[in-house]
Design a protein around this motif. Sequence first.
Motif, short mmCIF file in Angstrom:
data_model
loop_
_atom_site.label_atom_id
_atom_site.label_comp_id
_atom_site.label_asym_id
_atom_site.label_seq_id
_atom_site.Cartn_x
_atom_site.Cartn_y
_atom_site.Cartn_z
N PHE A 1 0.83 -1.21 0.00
CA PHE A 1 0.00 0.00 0.00
C PHE A 1 0.86 1.26 0.00
O PHE A 1 0.59 2.21 -0.75
N ALA A 2 1.91 1.27 0.83
CA ALA A 2 2.79 2.44 0.89
C ALA A 2 3.52 2.64 -0.43
O ALA A 2 3.73 3.79 -0.86
N GLY A 3 3.89 1.55 -1.12
CA GLY A 3 4.53 1.69 -2.43
C GLY A 3 3.58 2.29 -3.45
O GLY A 3 3.96 3.16 -4.24
N GLY A 4 2.34 1.84 -3.45
CA GLY A 4 1.34 2.43 -4.35
C GLY A 4 1.07 3.88 -4.02
O GLY A 4 0.93 4.72 -4.92
N ARG A 5 0.99 4.19 -2.74
CA ARG A 5 0.77 5.58 -2.34
C ARG A 5 1.96 6.46 -2.71
O ARG A 5 1.80 7.62 -3.10
N PHE A 6 3.15 5.90 -2.59
CA PHE A 6 4.36 6.63 -2.97
C PHE A 6 4.31 7.00 -4.45
O PHE A 6 4.60 8.14 -4.83
N ALA A 7 3.91 6.03 -5.29
CA ALA A 7 3.77 6.31 -6.73
C ALA A 7 2.71 7.37 -6.97
O ALA A 7 2.88 8.26 -7.80
N TRP A 8 1.59 7.27 -6.26
CA TRP A 8 0.51 8.24 -6.42
C TRP A 8 0.96 9.64 -6.02
O TRP A 8 0.69 10.62 -6.72
N GLU A 9 1.64 9.76 -4.89
CA GLU A 9 2.13 11.07 -4.43
C GLU A 9 3.17 11.63 -5.40
O GLU A 9 3.20 12.84 -5.64
N LYS A 10 4.00 10.78 -5.92
CA LYS A 10 5.02 11.23 -6.87
C LYS A 10 4.38 11.70 -8.17
O LYS A 10 4.80 12.69 -8.76
N TRP A 11 3.37 10.97 -8.63
CA TRP A 11 2.69 11.29 -9.88
C TRP A 11 1.93 12.61 -9.79
O TRP A 11 1.92 13.41 -10.71
N HIS A 12 1.28 12.83 -8.66
CA HIS A 12 0.46 14.03 -8.50
C HIS A 12 1.19 15.18 -7.82
O HIS A 12 0.60 16.25 -7.63
N GLY A 13 2.43 14.98 -7.47
CA GLY A 13 3.23 16.07 -6.91
C GLY A 13 2.83 16.45 -5.49
O GLY A 13 3.09 17.55 -5.05
N GLY A 14 2.21 15.56 -4.76
CA GLY A 14 1.81 15.84 -3.39
C GLY A 14 2.98 15.70 -2.42
O GLY A 14 4.10 15.36 -2.79
N MET A 15 2.67 15.95 -1.17
CA MET A 15 3.67 15.83 -0.12
C MET A 15 3.98 14.35 0.10
O MET A 15 3.09 13.52 0.20
N LEU A 16 5.26 14.01 0.18
CA LEU A 16 5.66 12.61 0.31
C LEU A 16 5.61 12.17 1.77
O LEU A 16 6.49 12.50 2.56
N GLU A 17 4.57 11.44 2.12
CA GLU A 17 4.45 10.87 3.45
C GLU A 17 4.58 9.35 3.44
O GLU A 17 4.68 8.74 4.48
N SER A 18 4.54 8.76 2.26
CA SER A 18 4.59 7.30 2.18
C SER A 18 5.94 6.70 2.59
O SER A 18 5.94 5.56 3.09
N PRO A 19 7.08 7.38 2.44
CA PRO A 19 8.32 6.76 2.95
C PRO A 19 8.27 6.49 4.45
O PRO A 19 8.81 5.50 4.93
#
Length: 96
Positions: free
Chosen positions: A52-70
């Motif tokens: 889930f965190a890997g998918g969220r990381f990709a989503w945050e990276k794609w949409h330019g949001g704040m990176l909280e998934s790491p």
Amino acid sequence: MSWILSTAEHTTVLAQLNNFTPDAPPGTERLTTLVRWLMWFVLLSGVSAIIFAGGRFAWEKWHGGMLESPKMVVGALIGGVVATSAGSIMSAIIGI
């Protein structure tokens, strides 16, 4: 078993030290099975959290949001390490 021979001035003391190992009491098979199932659930939860965190990381990276998934990945990894080494940790604390 080990033997210790101690001399203090003119006194000799012979002591026997026992190395005890714990045995499970009778009737604990169901409890052991429950603990194994809980461990399996914890491992499944950890793998799911990392996916889930890997998918969220990709989503945050794609949409330019704040990176909280790491933080989520690190938390899942630390939780997994603690959960899978619980037996070793308890053995070290208890001193078995």
